[in-house]
Design an enzyme around this catalytic site. Sequence first.
Site, PDB file in Angstrom:
ATOM      1  N   GLY A  42     -67.841  16.763 -22.095  1.00 40.50           N
ATOM      2  CA  GLY A  42     -66.618  17.725 -21.895  1.00 40.50           C
ATOM      3  C   GLY A  42     -65.578  16.818 -21.271  1.00 40.50           C
ATOM      4  O   GLY A  42     -65.051  17.408 -20.393  1.00 40.50           O
ATOM      5  N   ILE A  73     -61.273  18.593 -15.916  1.00 41.21           N
ATOM      6  CA  ILE A  73     -62.177  17.892 -15.092  1.00 41.21           C
ATOM      7  C   ILE A  73     -62.427  16.629 -15.782  1.00 41.21           C
ATOM      8  O   ILE A  73     -62.448  15.358 -15.379  1.00 41.21           O
ATOM      9  CB  ILE A  73     -63.374  18.598 -14.408  1.00 41.21           C
ATOM     10  N   ASP A  79     -67.812  20.300  -2.288  1.00 38.03           N
ATOM     11  CA  ASP A  79     -68.105  20.978  -0.893  1.00 38.03           C
ATOM     12  C   ASP A  79     -68.004  20.101   0.286  1.00 38.03           C
ATOM     13  O   ASP A  79     -67.519  20.375   1.370  1.00 38.03           O
ATOM     14  CB  ASP A  79     -69.260  21.689  -0.872  1.00 38.03           C
ATOM     15  N   HIS A  85     -73.504  26.077  -4.605  1.00 43.97           N
ATOM     16  CA  HIS A  85     -72.005  25.443  -4.967  1.00 43.97           C
ATOM     17  C   HIS A  85     -71.206  26.593  -5.406  1.00 43.97           C
ATOM     18  O   HIS A  85     -70.608  26.600  -6.217  1.00 43.97           O
ATOM     19  CB  HIS A  85     -72.316  24.529  -5.981  1.00 43.97           C
TER      20      HIS A  85
END
Length: 330
Positions: free
Chosen positions: A8, A13, A151, A179
């Site tokens: 990806g 990202i 997080d 998450h």
Amino acid sequence: MVKAVVAGASGGIGQPLSLLLKASPLIDELALYDVVNTPGVAADLSHISTPAAVTGFLPADNGLEKAFTGTDIFVIPAGIPRKPGMTRDDLFKINAGIVQGLVEGIAKFAPKAYILIISNPVNSTVPIAAEVLKRAGVFNPQKLFGVTTLDIVRAETFVAGITGEKDPAKTTIPVIGGHSGETIVPLFSQTNPKVEIPADQLDKLVNRVQFGGDEVVKAKDGAGSATLSMAYAGFRFAEKVLKAVRGEKGIVEPSFVYLPGVSGGDAIQKITGLEFFSVPIELGPNGAEKAIDVVSSANDYEKKLLEACYTGLKGNISKGIEFVLNPPPK
């Protein structure tokens, strides 16, 4: 020689994550895989004067096999963002299918690799990956991680805004559970060094850690989500895994793992009633060496948060497993 793959790699990202990995001295070979644009992204990164050799692959011409073969660590941000008119269920089916296909490729071409999953929803995609690996007979729970580091990064940053600490990462804050939204539970009572959060700020701070992604979406005016901070978080976790594999001791970072397969996980499973859960993980040469029980020490305020977390996670995990066992009609 360490080979890393970003699956990806052309996305919001994937590109900054690939840049950070290219800059890391811990990586010798970086292979980029995506359905579009990877040769161009790889060419761009290959001009950077760091040791890692970069290659880019598309699905054509056995690209997945070429990219994945011989890989030591996979970082997977693959998936699509939600588009106008698309339900969360639509999004889940697409991203779940993408992760399933990639992990099937890993099971075939690099079954002993460490797998770090960023693709949302992590609470469901990690159970999907586990089921795929189990079916292929190559599931090693110590090597499968759901990346929840964003997080933790947010908690560190937001707490530093209250305490005035110049380097946010110097404060260790266990953020556990899952998450997404209410499944994210920051344990501010267990910060190291100790931090006192003013009572009138606690609810707001917890909410900000749980729903920090909404803050970014709003600031980007709906035109994007948390890509840069997620890329940093993914890189931070990948780097910790690689350092631990090389023998560095005392590396601990929370991650969403299969508890029954990690030392110390059984006790946490008994408390939570869940097979998958994010807790601080001691990393080592074998991957997840030990799950550290911080759940038992949660205070009364945090226990209430955990009750909501357990309920949400149970559904998320079941949904992921069900996706593999009973695939939706195409």
